[in-house]
Design a protein around this motif. Structure first.
Motif, PDB file in Angstrom:
ATOM      1  N   VAL A  81     -12.674   6.923   7.204  1.00  0.00           N
ATOM      2  CA  VAL A  81     -12.697   8.382   7.296  1.00  0.00           C
ATOM      3  C   VAL A  81     -12.521   8.717   8.786  1.00  0.00           C
ATOM      4  O   VAL A  81     -13.151   8.082   9.645  1.00  0.00           O
ATOM      5  N   TRP A  82     -11.634   9.643   9.088  1.00  0.00           N
ATOM      6  CA  TRP A  82     -11.380  10.026  10.486  1.00  0.00           C
ATOM      7  C   TRP A  82     -12.582  10.767  11.067  1.00  0.00           C
ATOM      8  O   TRP A  82     -13.043  11.751  10.504  1.00  0.00           O
ATOM      9  N   ARG A  83     -13.119  10.229  12.172  1.00  0.00           N
ATOM     10  CA  ARG A  83     -14.258  10.896  12.825  1.00  0.00           C
ATOM     11  C   ARG A  83     -13.926  11.200  14.281  1.00  0.00           C
ATOM     12  O   ARG A  83     -14.810  11.211  15.138  1.00  0.00           O
ATOM     13  N   GLY A  84     -12.655  11.348  14.573  1.00  0.00           N
ATOM     14  CA  GLY A  84     -12.249  11.692  15.930  1.00  0.00           C
ATOM     15  C   GLY A  84     -11.531  10.555  16.643  1.00  0.00           C
ATOM     16  O   GLY A  84     -10.945  10.752  17.697  1.00  0.00           O
ATOM     17  N   GLY A  85     -11.600   9.353  16.118  1.00  0.00           N
ATOM     18  CA  GLY A  85     -10.806   8.245  16.643  1.00  0.00           C
ATOM     19  C   GLY A  85     -11.576   7.235  17.461  1.00  0.00           C
ATOM     20  O   GLY A  85     -11.046   6.167  17.802  1.00  0.00           O
ATOM     21  N   ASN A  86     -12.840   7.538  17.808  1.00  0.00           N
ATOM     22  CA  ASN A  86     -13.608   6.589  18.628  1.00  0.00           C
ATOM     23  C   ASN A  86     -14.695   5.877  17.836  1.00  0.00           C
ATOM     24  O   ASN A  86     -15.619   5.306  18.407  1.00  0.00           O
ATOM     25  N   ALA A  87     -14.573   5.902  16.530  1.00  0.00           N
ATOM     26  CA  ALA A  87     -15.602   5.280  15.688  1.00  0.00           C
ATOM     27  C   ALA A  87     -15.044   4.051  14.970  1.00  0.00           C
ATOM     28  O   ALA A  87     -15.460   3.735  13.855  1.00  0.00           O
ATOM     29  N   GLY A  88     -14.082   3.396  15.615  1.00  0.00           N
ATOM     30  CA  GLY A  88     -13.525   2.178  15.036  1.00  0.00           C
ATOM     31  C   GLY A  88     -12.450   2.418  13.987  1.00  0.00           C
ATOM     32  O   GLY A  88     -12.037   1.488  13.282  1.00  0.00           O
ATOM     33  N   GLU A  89     -11.959   3.660  13.890  1.00  0.00           N
ATOM     34  CA  GLU A  89     -10.966   3.971  12.861  1.00  0.00           C
ATOM     35  C   GLU A  89      -9.688   3.139  12.985  1.00  0.00           C
ATOM     36  O   GLU A  89      -9.196   2.613  11.978  1.00  0.00           O
ATOM     37  N   PRO A  90      -9.110   2.979  14.220  1.00  0.00           N
ATOM     38  CA  PRO A  90      -7.869   2.190  14.300  1.00  0.00           C
ATOM     39  C   PRO A  90      -8.056   0.742  13.837  1.00  0.00           C
ATOM     40  O   PRO A  90      -7.215   0.214  13.111  1.00  0.00           O
ATOM     41  N   ASP A  91      -9.162   0.099  14.230  1.00  0.00           N
ATOM     42  CA  ASP A  91      -9.396  -1.288  13.803  1.00  0.00           C
ATOM     43  C   ASP A  91      -9.544  -1.371  12.289  1.00  0.00           C
ATOM     44  O   ASP A  91      -9.020  -2.298  11.653  1.00  0.00           O
ATOM     45  N   ALA A  92     -10.271  -0.423  11.732  1.00  0.00           N
ATOM     46  CA  ALA A  92     -10.489  -0.441  10.276  1.00  0.00           C
ATOM     47  C   ALA A  92      -9.167  -0.218   9.537  1.00  0.00           C
ATOM     48  O   ALA A  92      -8.890  -0.887   8.534  1.00  0.00           O
ATOM     49  N   LEU A  93      -8.350   0.707  10.054  1.00  0.00           N
ATOM     50  CA  LEU A  93      -7.083   0.979   9.375  1.00  0.00           C
ATOM     51  C   LEU A  93      -6.155  -0.236   9.472  1.00  0.00           C
ATOM     52  O   LEU A  93      -5.519  -0.627   8.483  1.00  0.00           O
ATOM     53  N   ALA A  94      -6.091  -0.847  10.645  1.00  0.00           N
ATOM     54  CA  ALA A  94      -5.255  -2.051  10.808  1.00  0.00           C
ATOM     55  C   ALA A  94      -5.730  -3.147   9.854  1.00  0.00           C
ATOM     56  O   ALA A  94      -4.922  -3.843   9.229  1.00  0.00           O
ATOM     57  N   SER A  95      -7.038  -3.282   9.720  1.00  0.00           N
ATOM     58  CA  SER A  95      -7.597  -4.283   8.826  1.00  0.00           C
ATOM     59  C   SER A  95      -7.168  -4.038   7.372  1.00  0.00           C
ATOM     60  O   SER A  95      -6.878  -4.982   6.631  1.00  0.00           O
ATOM     61  N   CYS A  96      -7.101  -2.779   6.965  1.00  0.00           N
ATOM     62  CA  CYS A  96      -6.631  -2.455   5.601  1.00  0.00           C
ATOM     63  C   CYS A  96      -5.226  -3.017   5.370  1.00  0.00           C
ATOM     64  O   CYS A  96      -4.955  -3.629   4.332  1.00  0.00           O
ATOM     65  N   TYR A  97      -4.344  -2.781   6.325  1.00  0.00           N
ATOM     66  CA  TYR A  97      -2.964  -3.244   6.152  1.00  0.00           C
ATOM     67  C   TYR A  97      -2.898  -4.764   6.159  1.00  0.00           C
ATOM     68  O   TYR A  97      -2.211  -5.377   5.341  1.00  0.00           O
ATOM     69  N   ARG A  98      -3.622  -5.398   7.094  1.00  0.00           N
ATOM     70  CA  ARG A  98      -3.617  -6.874   7.178  1.00  0.00           C
ATOM     71  C   ARG A  98      -4.169  -7.506   5.910  1.00  0.00           C
ATOM     72  O   ARG A  98      -3.553  -8.386   5.313  1.00  0.00           O
ATOM     73  N   GLN A  99      -5.361  -7.048   5.510  1.00  0.00           N
ATOM     74  CA  GLN A  99      -6.004  -7.668   4.335  1.00  0.00           C
ATOM     75  C   GLN A  99      -5.222  -7.398   3.057  1.00  0.00           C
ATOM     76  O   GLN A  99      -5.151  -8.257   2.176  1.00  0.00           O
ATOM     77  N   SER A 100      -4.638  -6.219   2.944  1.00  0.00           N
ATOM     78  CA  SER A 100      -3.867  -5.898   1.736  1.00  0.00           C
ATOM     79  C   SER A 100      -2.650  -6.807   1.618  1.00  0.00           C
ATOM     80  O   SER A 100      -2.364  -7.344   0.543  1.00  0.00           O
ATOM     81  N   LEU A 101      -1.956  -6.998   2.735  1.00  0.00           N
ATOM     82  CA  LEU A 101      -0.774  -7.874   2.700  1.00  0.00           C
ATOM     83  C   LEU A 101      -1.179  -9.304   2.377  1.00  0.00           C
ATOM     84  O   LEU A 101      -0.518  -9.992   1.597  1.00  0.00           O
ATOM     85  N   GLN A 102      -2.275  -9.748   2.990  1.00  0.00           N
ATOM     86  CA  GLN A 102      -2.734 -11.123   2.772  1.00  0.00           C
ATOM     87  C   GLN A 102      -3.090 -11.367   1.304  1.00  0.00           C
ATOM     88  O   GLN A 102      -2.659 -12.355   0.699  1.00  0.00           O
TER      89      GLN A 102
END
Ligand code: ADP
Length: 175
Positions: A81-102
């Motif tokens: 959930v977007w909370r302004g961008g400093n709450a780990g959102e980019p890492d979590a979103l990248a992880s979604c793409y990585r884990q989904s592909l894997q």
């Protein structure tokens, strides 16, 4: 093997690919947006299998059968959930793409389609999410040589333009 990344416009639940990715919530029991559309199209057996999975944490992914969908598999991932961008959102979103592909590759999926995870109800600005999605997929694919085709399925013309602009930017030098 050639690996292609593209963007298309449409409803992800209609795509004939090996695996579609669902932007789910942590219960995995269905919701609004793309999640609702996928559950409606897949039919009631999907929620039965999802119940057995015991939920899913943000940034992680779990896989089920596609049931009535043309896709063989559905990868359920929970975006931040977007909370302004400093709450780990980019890492979590990248992880979604990585884990989904894997997880899709582990099941032998050759073609995978993604929606624009987190950019609907979860409020992640698509101008920031799209470049991150594309960069993460580009970084992951060399480790997953059996995945030949990744499509970003956009729901609106505006979203499609954002993805296409970014794809031409990053692929421009390689084309
Ligand atoms: P989130 O809660 O992760 O933000 P949403 O489902 O609200 O998930 O939105 C994610 C993206 O999916 C948005 O860009 C939305 O426009 C898009 N979307 C909604 N329905 C569909 C669909 N049937 N196929 C593809 N994309 C969809």
């Amino acid at each position: 093997m050639v690996q292609q990344i593209s963007a298309c416009l449409g409803r992800i639940e209609t795509l004939s690919v090996d695996a579609i990715v669902n932007a789910a919530n942590s219960s995995l029991l269905g919701g609004g947006g793309v999640d609702g559309a996928i559950h409606r199209a897949a039919g009631p057996d999907l929620v039965h299998e999802c119940r057995l999975l015991g939920g899913c944490k943000t940034g992680q992914a779990k896989i089920t059968s596609g049931y009535r969908l043309p896709a063989k598999f559905i990868v359920h991932t929970v975006g931040p959930v977007w909370r302004g961008g400093n709450a780990g959102e980019p890492d979590a979103l990248a992880s979604c793409y990585r884990q989904s592909l894997q997880i899709a590759a582990d099941k032998g999926a050759v073609s995978v389609a993604f929606p624009s995870i987190s950019t609907g109800i979860y409020g992640y600005p698509i101008e920031q999410a799209a470049p991150l999605a594309i960069a993460t997929v580009l970084e992951s694919l060399p480790q997953l040589p059996t995945v030949c085709e990744v499509c970003f399925c956009c729901f609106t013309e505006t979203d499609l333009e954002i993805y296409q602009r970014e794809l031409s930017r990053v692929q421009g030098s390689a084309a």
